[in-house]
Design a protein around this motif. Structure first.
Motif, PDB file in Angstrom:
ATOM      1  N   VAL A  56      28.576  53.667  35.447  1.00 13.22           N
ATOM      2  CA  VAL A  56      27.627  52.736  36.068  1.00 13.22           C
ATOM      3  C   VAL A  56      28.381  51.670  36.865  1.00 13.22           C
ATOM      4  O   VAL A  56      27.983  51.313  37.975  1.00 13.22           O
ATOM      5  CB  VAL A  56      26.681  52.108  35.018  1.00 13.22           C
ATOM      6  CG1 VAL A  56      25.803  51.046  35.646  1.00 13.22           C
ATOM      7  CG2 VAL A  56      25.821  53.195  34.373  1.00 13.22           C
ATOM      8  N   ALA A  57      29.492  51.181  36.329  1.00 11.76           N
ATOM      9  CA  ALA A  57      30.295  50.190  37.054  1.00 11.76           C
ATOM     10  C   ALA A  57      30.780  50.760  38.385  1.00 11.76           C
ATOM     11  O   ALA A  57      30.779  50.064  39.409  1.00 11.76           O
ATOM     12  CB  ALA A  57      31.480  49.738  36.198  1.00 11.76           C
ATOM     13  N   THR A  58      31.162  52.029  38.394  1.00 14.80           N
ATOM     14  CA  THR A  58      31.592  52.678  39.635  1.00 14.80           C
ATOM     15  C   THR A  58      30.428  52.798  40.610  1.00 14.80           C
ATOM     16  O   THR A  58      30.580  52.533  41.811  1.00 14.80           O
ATOM     17  CB  THR A  58      32.187  54.070  39.333  1.00 14.80           C
ATOM     18  OG1 THR A  58      33.314  53.895  38.466  1.00 14.80           O
ATOM     19  CG2 THR A  58      32.619  54.784  40.596  1.00 14.80           C
ATOM     20  N   LEU A  59      29.260  53.172  40.112  1.00 15.06           N
ATOM     21  CA  LEU A  59      28.073  53.275  40.975  1.00 15.06           C
ATOM     22  C   LEU A  59      27.738  51.913  41.594  1.00 15.06           C
ATOM     23  O   LEU A  59      27.379  51.826  42.770  1.00 15.06           O
ATOM     24  CB  LEU A  59      26.879  53.786  40.186  1.00 15.06           C
ATOM     25  CG  LEU A  59      26.931  55.258  39.767  1.00 15.06           C
ATOM     26  CD1 LEU A  59      25.852  55.577  38.750  1.00 15.06           C
ATOM     27  CD2 LEU A  59      26.791  56.151  40.987  1.00 15.06           C
ATOM     28  N   PHE A  69      27.442  41.494  47.733  1.00 15.46           N
ATOM     29  CA  PHE A  69      27.990  40.588  46.726  1.00 15.46           C
ATOM     30  C   PHE A  69      29.412  41.002  46.352  1.00 15.46           C
ATOM     31  O   PHE A  69      29.738  42.186  46.412  1.00 15.46           O
ATOM     32  CB  PHE A  69      27.107  40.613  45.472  1.00 15.46           C
ATOM     33  CG  PHE A  69      25.649  40.391  45.773  1.00 15.46           C
ATOM     34  CD1 PHE A  69      25.165  39.122  46.034  1.00 15.46           C
ATOM     35  CD2 PHE A  69      24.761  41.455  45.824  1.00 15.46           C
ATOM     36  CE1 PHE A  69      23.824  38.919  46.332  1.00 15.46           C
ATOM     37  CE2 PHE A  69      23.418  41.267  46.119  1.00 15.46           C
ATOM     38  CZ  PHE A  69      22.951  39.987  46.375  1.00 15.46           C
ATOM     39  N   PRO A  70      30.243  40.054  45.925  1.00 15.86           N
ATOM     40  CA  PRO A  70      31.609  40.401  45.496  1.00 15.86           C
ATOM     41  C   PRO A  70      31.580  41.349  44.287  1.00 15.86           C
ATOM     42  O   PRO A  70      30.869  41.090  43.302  1.00 15.86           O
ATOM     43  CB  PRO A  70      32.226  39.053  45.113  1.00 15.86           C
ATOM     44  CG  PRO A  70      31.372  38.016  45.759  1.00 15.86           C
ATOM     45  CD  PRO A  70      29.995  38.609  45.868  1.00 15.86           C
ATOM     46  N   ALA A  71      32.343  42.411  44.364  1.00 18.82           N
ATOM     47  CA  ALA A  71      32.349  43.435  43.315  1.00 18.82           C
ATOM     48  C   ALA A  71      32.744  42.866  41.952  1.00 18.82           C
ATOM     49  O   ALA A  71      32.148  43.232  40.934  1.00 18.82           O
ATOM     50  CB  ALA A  71      33.277  44.574  43.695  1.00 18.82           C
ATOM     51  N   ASP A  72      33.715  41.967  41.916  1.00 23.34           N
ATOM     52  CA  ASP A  72      34.138  41.419  40.627  1.00 23.34           C
ATOM     53  C   ASP A  72      33.041  40.560  39.998  1.00 23.34           C
ATOM     54  O   ASP A  72      32.884  40.535  38.780  1.00 23.34           O
ATOM     55  CB  ASP A  72      35.451  40.646  40.748  1.00 23.34           C
ATOM     56  CG  ASP A  72      35.377  39.475  41.718  1.00 23.34           C
ATOM     57  OD1 ASP A  72      34.572  39.503  42.674  1.00 23.34           O
ATOM     58  OD2 ASP A  72      36.147  38.508  41.528  1.00 23.34           O
ATOM     59  N   ASP A  73      32.258  39.882  40.822  1.00 21.04           N
ATOM     60  CA  ASP A  73      31.140  39.083  40.327  1.00 21.04           C
ATOM     61  C   ASP A  73      30.067  40.000  39.737  1.00 21.04           C
ATOM     62  O   ASP A  73      29.531  39.743  38.648  1.00 21.04           O
ATOM     63  CB  ASP A  73      30.559  38.234  41.465  1.00 21.04           C
ATOM     64  CG  ASP A  73      29.466  37.288  41.000  1.00 21.04           C
ATOM     65  OD1 ASP A  73      29.552  36.774  39.869  1.00 21.04           O
ATOM     66  OD2 ASP A  73      28.529  37.057  41.789  1.00 21.04           O
ATOM     67  N   LEU A  74      29.749  41.078  40.444  1.00 23.54           N
ATOM     68  CA  LEU A  74      28.764  42.039  39.937  1.00 23.54           C
ATOM     69  C   LEU A  74      29.234  42.646  38.616  1.00 23.54           C
ATOM     70  O   LEU A  74      28.453  42.759  37.665  1.00 23.54           O
ATOM     71  CB  LEU A  74      28.527  43.158  40.956  1.00 23.54           C
ATOM     72  CG  LEU A  74      27.883  42.757  42.281  1.00 23.54           C
ATOM     73  CD1 LEU A  74      27.813  43.968  43.205  1.00 23.54           C
ATOM     74  CD2 LEU A  74      26.507  42.158  42.065  1.00 23.54           C
ATOM     75  N   GLN A  75      30.507  43.003  38.560  1.00 29.29           N
ATOM     76  CA  GLN A  75      31.080  43.613  37.353  1.00 29.29           C
ATOM     77  C   GLN A  75      30.972  42.651  36.164  1.00 29.29           C
ATOM     78  O   GLN A  75      30.593  43.042  35.067  1.00 29.29           O
ATOM     79  CB  GLN A  75      32.543  43.991  37.602  1.00 29.29           C
ATOM     80  CG  GLN A  75      33.191  44.728  36.451  1.00 29.29           C
ATOM     81  CD  GLN A  75      32.625  46.110  36.265  1.00 29.29           C
ATOM     82  OE1 GLN A  75      32.427  46.836  37.227  1.00 29.29           O
ATOM     83  NE2 GLN A  75      32.344  46.488  35.038  1.00 29.29           N
TER      84      GLN A  75
END
Length: 151
Positions: A56-59, A69-75
């Protein structure tokens, strides 16, 4: 048409609709509700194993709409919601659904959050009943009729 093909077609159709609205989906409430939805779908059966969490994190990181949005923030947000759900699923689900409900003020965002749930749920080709059930619950939290999304 086989069930597998219908699931893939539905997820693909939802993704295309999301991409068409990408420029309208930049608010913090959409970001937070989307990550809450992703976590809810990932943990729909009451647990989430590390491989499912990673999938899911990859998706999330490869979804064109979420690149607003920044990927690290979403993660970080996704992981926080998953942690709530895995600590106490029933209590965490209430909290996560409250976060999702914040998107209902903007109908375009509310529908997009549901579509993201369907895309994430159908990404593995198996939008299983527990995933469908939590997306249906999210529809109710967003004041959207589940039948609008074939749920």
């Amino acid at each position: 048409m086989a069930l597998w093909d219908r699931i893939k077609e539905s997820a693909s159709s939802m993704q295309a609709q999301l991409e068409a609205k990408k420029n309208d989906l930049k608010s913090g409430s959409f970001r937070d509700a989307s990550m809450a939805m992703c976590a809810l779908v990932a943990a729909a059966d009451g647990s989430i194993d590390p491989s499912e969490r990673q999938r899911v994190a990859t998706l999330i990181s490869t979804n064109d709409v979420l690149r607003n949005f920044p990927a690290d923030d979403l993660q970080r947000r996704f992981n926080a919601y998953v942690d709530q759900l895995t600590a106490d699923f029933a209590f965490g689900k209430v909290s996560v659904l409250q976060e999702i409900a914040k998107a209902k003020k903007k109908p375009t965002e509310a529908r997009a959050v549901v579509q993201i749930g369907i895309v994430i749920g159908g990404a593995d080709g198996d939008f299983d009943p527990s995933e469908q059930a939590v997306v249906r619950e999210a529809c109710f939290a967003l004041d959207l009729p589940p039948h609008e999304f074939d749920l």
